[in-house]
Design a protein around this motif. Structure first.
Motif: not given
Length: 189
Positions: A115-122, A78-82, A106-113, A140-145
Motif C-alpha cells: 500500500v505504501m509503495t504504491h502510494y509513495v510512487d503515486t 489499507l482499509v480495503s486490504a484489511m 508477514k502478510y500484514l507487513f507485505e500489505i502495509s508495504g 517507516f510507514y510500513q513498519y508503523a502500520l
C-alpha cells in the motif's frame, strides 16, 4: 477450472472452520469431510493445512495488488486490504494465537508495504525524490502500520480499525509529500 474450484472450496471451508475454532483444532479430516472430497484430493492440491493458510494470505495479497487504484488514498487502500481481517476477525485472531503467527505478521507487513509503495510512487510522480529516500519513507510507514495492525489483532480486534486508519491519515496528512519534497531539495544540494 475444476482444480481452481476445489482449491477455493478447500480455502473457504478452512476459513469457516478457522472462524469457529483454533488452528490446531482443524484437521485435514475435518476439511475433507466438510468439502465432501477424499484425502488424496486434498493432498493433490495442498501438502498440509499450513499451505492452505499461506495460499489464503497470498490470494488476499494479490487482491490488494489487483484492486490498487492510483486515485485512492493509502488509507482507503489499507482499509480495503484489511477487509479480509475485518470479515474474519476470529479466524485472524486464531492464526495470531497459533504457531503460524509469523505468517500473519508477514502478510500484514507485505500489505502495509504494498500500500505504501504504491502510494509513495503515486505521490512522487512529479517530485524528484531520491530512490533511497523513497525506500526509507515506505519502510517507516510500513513498519508503523504493521505494528499498529499487529497490536490491533493482539488486542482482540475490538476497536473499529477503519476509523483508526482514517484518523491516522488525518493526523499525518501531507507528511509523506513533505518528506519527498525534502528529499528532492537535499538531492539538489
Amino acid at each position: 477450472m475444476a482444480q481452481q474450484y476445489t482449491r477455493k472450496m478447500i480455502r473457504d471451508v478452512f476459513v469457516r472452520m478457522l472462524n469457529d475454532r483454533q488452528l490446531n483444532k482443524i484437521t485435514v479430516t475435518d476439511i475433507v469431510t466438510a468439502c465432501e472430497i477424499n484425502r488424496n484430493t486434498f493432498y493433490y492440491h495442498y501438502p498440509d493445512i499450513y499451505s492452505v493458510l499461506s495460499e489464503i494470505f497470498q490470494t488476499e495479497m494479490q487482491k490488494v495488488i489487483d484492486e490498487y487504484n492510483d486515485t485512492r488514498s493509502w488509507e482507503e487502500s489499507l482499509v480495503s486490504a484489511m477487509s479480509f481481517a475485518i470479515k474474519n476477525k476470529k479466524a485472524v485472531y486464531h492464526v495470531y494465537n497459533s504457531i503460524q503467527k509469523e505468517e500473519l505478521e508477514k502478510y500484514l507487513f507485505e500489505i502495509s508495504g504494498n500500500v505504501m509503495t504504491h502510494y509513495v510512487d503515486t505521490v512522487c510522480q512529479n517530485i524528484n525524490a531520491s530512490p533511497d529516500d523513497k525506500h526509507i519513507i515506505v519502510l517507516f510507514y510500513q513498519y508503523a502500520l504493521t505494528e499498529m495492525l499487529i497490536n490491533w489483532v493482539a488486542s482482540g480486534m475490538k476497536e473499529e480499525q477503519k476509523q483508526i486508519i482514517y484518523r491516522t491519515g488525518l493526523l499525518f496528512n501531507g507528511n509523506i509529500e513533505r518528506s519527498l519534497h525534502k528529499s528532492a531539495e537535499l538531492s539538489e544540494k
